[in-house]
Design a protein around this motif. Structure first.
Motif, short mmCIF file in Angstrom:
data_model
loop_
_atom_site.label_atom_id
_atom_site.label_comp_id
_atom_site.label_asym_id
_atom_site.label_seq_id
_atom_site.Cartn_x
_atom_site.Cartn_y
_atom_site.Cartn_z
N ASN A 185 1.14 -13.39 -36.78
CA ASN A 185 0.70 -14.43 -36.51
C ASN A 185 -0.28 -14.62 -35.61
OD1 ASN A 185 1.73 -15.88 -39.44
ND2 ASN A 185 3.74 -15.81 -38.43
N ASN A 186 -0.32 -13.52 -34.58
CA ASN A 186 -1.92 -14.36 -33.62
C ASN A 186 -3.49 -14.20 -33.88
OD1 ASN A 186 -0.21 -13.41 -31.59
ND2 ASN A 186 0.07 -12.20 -32.40
N ILE A 187 -3.39 -15.10 -32.65
CA ILE A 187 -4.88 -15.00 -33.09
C ILE A 187 -5.68 -14.27 -32.05
CG2 ILE A 187 -7.56 -16.78 -33.70
CD1 ILE A 187 -4.74 -19.09 -34.28
N LEU A 188 -6.76 -13.65 -32.35
CA LEU A 188 -7.65 -13.30 -32.11
C LEU A 188 -9.14 -13.77 -31.19
CD1 LEU A 188 -8.66 -10.37 -30.25
CD2 LEU A 188 -9.65 -9.39 -32.61
N LEU A 189 -9.24 -14.26 -30.51
CA LEU A 189 -10.06 -15.02 -30.00
C LEU A 189 -11.93 -13.92 -29.31
CD1 LEU A 189 -8.55 -17.80 -27.39
CD2 LEU A 189 -9.33 -17.96 -29.97
N SER A 190 -12.40 -14.36 -29.72
CA SER A 190 -14.24 -14.05 -28.92
C SER A 190 -14.09 -14.38 -27.61
CB SER A 190 -15.60 -14.93 -29.88
OG SER A 190 -14.74 -14.15 -31.49
N SER A 191 -14.77 -13.48 -27.33
CA SER A 191 -15.57 -13.95 -25.76
C SER A 191 -16.35 -15.44 -25.49
CB SER A 191 -16.60 -12.37 -25.32
OG SER A 191 -17.11 -12.56 -26.21
N THR A 192 -16.12 -15.60 -24.75
CA THR A 192 -16.83 -16.99 -24.42
C THR A 192 -18.33 -17.16 -24.19
OG1 THR A 192 -16.07 -16.48 -22.06
CG2 THR A 192 -14.74 -17.76 -23.26
N ASP A 193 -18.85 -15.90 -23.81
CA ASP A 193 -20.49 -16.00 -24.61
C ASP A 193 -20.86 -15.53 -26.11
OD1 ASP A 193 -19.40 -13.19 -24.74
OD2 ASP A 193 -20.73 -12.64 -22.93
N ASN A 194 -20.09 -15.35 -26.97
CA ASN A 194 -19.98 -15.23 -28.31
C ASN A 194 -19.97 -16.71 -28.95
OD1 ASN A 194 -21.16 -14.96 -30.63
ND2 ASN A 194 -20.19 -12.46 -30.82
N LEU A 195 -20.63 -17.64 -28.81
CA LEU A 195 -19.65 -18.33 -28.71
C LEU A 195 -20.30 -19.23 -30.85
CD1 LEU A 195 -21.41 -21.30 -26.51
CD2 LEU A 195 -19.34 -20.19 -26.56
N SER A 196 -20.68 -18.15 -31.33
CA SER A 196 -20.78 -18.50 -33.05
C SER A 196 -19.34 -17.81 -33.43
CB SER A 196 -21.08 -17.60 -33.41
OG SER A 196 -21.73 -15.97 -33.48
N ASP A 197 -18.64 -17.24 -32.59
CA ASP A 197 -17.71 -16.36 -33.42
C ASP A 197 -16.10 -17.17 -32.73
OD1 ASP A 197 -18.60 -14.33 -34.72
OD2 ASP A 197 -18.74 -13.35 -32.58
N ILE A 198 -15.15 -17.05 -32.50
CA ILE A 198 -13.48 -17.86 -33.08
C ILE A 198 -13.44 -18.13 -31.39
CG2 ILE A 198 -11.40 -17.95 -33.11
CD1 ILE A 198 -11.31 -15.63 -35.83
N GLN A 199 -13.15 -19.36 -31.14
CA GLN A 199 -13.41 -19.99 -29.92
C GLN A 199 -11.85 -20.60 -29.58
OE1 GLN A 199 -15.04 -18.94 -27.40
NE2 GLN A 199 -15.65 -18.13 -28.38
N PRO A 200 -10.85 -20.99 -28.80
CA PRO A 200 -9.69 -21.93 -28.73
C PRO A 200 -9.95 -22.85 -29.01
CG PRO A 200 -10.63 -21.07 -25.89
CD PRO A 200 -11.17 -20.32 -27.38
N GLY A 201 -11.05 -23.68 -28.47
CA GLY A 201 -11.46 -24.88 -28.55
C GLY A 201 -11.04 -25.91 -28.02
N PHE A 202 -11.03 -25.89 -27.06
CA PHE A 202 -10.55 -26.59 -25.71
C PHE A 202 -11.82 -28.20 -25.79
CE2 PHE A 202 -9.39 -22.56 -23.56
CZ PHE A 202 -8.00 -22.97 -23.75
N VAL A 203 -11.57 -28.99 -25.26
CA VAL A 203 -11.88 -30.45 -25.02
C VAL A 203 -13.29 -30.03 -24.49
CG1 VAL A 203 -12.44 -32.49 -24.35
CG2 VAL A 203 -10.55 -32.03 -25.89
N SER A 204 -13.27 -29.49 -23.21
CA SER A 204 -14.51 -29.76 -22.34
C SER A 204 -14.24 -28.86 -20.80
CB SER A 204 -14.35 -30.87 -21.74
OG SER A 204 -15.82 -30.78 -20.78
N PRO A 205 -13.83 -26.82 -21.11
CA PRO A 205 -13.56 -26.56 -20.93
C PRO A 205 -14.97 -26.18 -19.75
CG PRO A 205 -14.40 -25.04 -21.90
CD PRO A 205 -14.05 -26.64 -22.71
N THR A 206 -14.61 -25.43 -18.60
CA THR A 206 -15.23 -25.71 -17.17
C THR A 206 -16.44 -23.90 -17.58
OG1 THR A 206 -14.16 -24.45 -16.07
CG2 THR A 206 -13.62 -26.34 -15.46
N PRO A 207 -17.92 -23.97 -17.57
CA PRO A 207 -18.72 -23.01 -17.92
C PRO A 207 -18.73 -22.27 -16.97
CG PRO A 207 -19.47 -25.45 -15.87
CD PRO A 207 -18.27 -25.18 -16.78
N GLY A 208 -17.82 -22.14 -16.19
CA GLY A 208 -17.41 -20.22 -15.41
C GLY A 208 -16.54 -20.89 -15.20
N CYS A 209 -15.70 -19.70 -13.74
CA CYS A 209 -14.24 -19.55 -14.02
C CYS A 209 -14.08 -19.74 -12.13
CB CYS A 209 -14.07 -17.65 -14.00
SG CYS A 209 -14.85 -17.19 -15.86
N GLY A 210 -13.23 -20.01 -11.75
CA GLY A 210 -13.22 -20.07 -10.85
C GLY A 210 -12.59 -21.60 -10.27
#
Length: 327
Positions: free
Chosen positions: A212-237
């Motif tokens: 029952n796992n979900i394979l998420l798409s990379s964050t730069d491929n917004l047309s695929d499966i994302q976790p659906g956070f309200v407002s994640p930061t645009p970058g890391c760190g």
């Protein structure tokens, strides 16, 4: 009796002294500007304290089991917490110059660990459990469980390094690992290759079709499966702040977790016992999420640190035509 909630007691180390506590409960202090803010010996409890702006570590010890509960540990130049054995609960650890939390072994439960200059959480020994916690926007890996461990009901996202670094096989339950600068799960030294991953949402090339796992798409491929956070930061760190990692109503992580209790699935929660040293027992599914909201809102828990409370979003509405077949 001192009312610490109305009358703050400040211990100022003047960037030279370290506050050394004796074995006791220390409640409601603001400790700042120390060399190391405080040395917490075995069997001590640090509760509802603020630890800030210290020249080195916020809280440290070289001793056995101690407890940190409901504390805010921020803006220290070294590690936020650097201890041997510890149980850390209901606390915020943020914006420290090195790791947020660095332990030999211990439990991190119901904590927010963000914007630290090193790893979010580093635990060396196999006695390691992270549950109901948010680990985001740290400048190295979100979590390093060097000898393996267990991650439950947590969100690990937008850290500059890997999501999780592990040397030995570990267990993941009801957790999100997404948007990190490195890989989601990094096998340190090439050792770990047989993780138990159940009811998780993980970005990357993993065999997640079962359990029952979900394979998420990379964050730069917004047309695929994302976790659906309200407002994640645009970058890391840490430079990007904290963001908002609550779940949107249409998140793929809503109602995709699993309730597991000791008497149903003994391998889900862990009793940590070693010789005469019992650190902590997590003996039931958490009743609340990181915000303190009821964990199971619609019969099925969500994946990640936060439980969605968008009950209306999950309601089905049926529209039927009238006798003239008009809607």
């Amino acid at each position: 009796l001192r009312n610490f909630e109305q009358n703050e007691t400040v211990l100022d180390g003047l960037f030279y002294h370290t506050v050394a506590f004796i074995n006791a409960e220390w409640n409601g202090f603001h400790i700042k500007n120390g060399l190391n803010a405080c040395y917490l010996p075995a069997s001590s409890l640090l509760k509802k304290c603020i630890i800030s702006n210290c020249a080195e570590n916020g809280v440290t010890n070289n001793d056995y089991y101690a407890v940190i509960d409901s504390c805010t540990i921020v803006d220290n130049n070294g590690n936020g917490i650097a201890m041997r054995y510890a149980n850390i609960t209901n606390s915020k650890v943020a914006r420290n110059g090195q790791a947020g939390i660095s332990l030999l072994r211990g439990i991190v439960h119901n904590c927010s660990v963000s914007q630290n200059g090193g790893n979010g959480i580093y635990i060396y020994d196999y006695v390691a459990v992270i549950s109901n916690s948010l680990i985001v926007n740290n400048d190295q890996s979100g979590v390093v469980l060097y000898d393996g461990g267990t991650i439950l009901n947590s969100t690990i996202a937008n850290n500059q390094g890997n999501g999780v670094g592990i040397r030995f096989s570990s267990r993941f339950r009801n957790s999100i690992i997404s948007g990190n600068g490195g890989v989601s799960i990094c096998n340190i030294d090439g050792w770990a290759n047989n993780h138990e991953i159940v009811n998780c949402a993980i970005e990357g090339d993993y065999q997640l079709s079962s359990n029952n796992n979900i394979l998420l798409s990379s964050t730069d491929n917004l047309s695929d499966i994302q976790p659906g956070f309200v407002s994640p930061t645009p970058g890391c760190g840490k430079a990007y702040g904290e963001g908002d990692y609550h779940l949107l109503p249409n998140s793929v992580c809503v109602n995709r977790g699993k309730i597991c209790y000791n008497n149903v699935n003994p391998d889900f929660w862990i009793l940590i016992t070693e010789a005469n040293d019992i650190l902590h027992t997590i003996d039931s599914f958490p009743a609340t999420d990181l915000d303190g909201n009821v964990r199971v809102q619609q019969g099925i828990p969500d994946i990640g640190a936060y439980e969605s409370n968008y009950t209306q979003a999950m309601t089905n509405y049926f529209i039927h035509p009238d006798t003239n077949n008009i809607l």
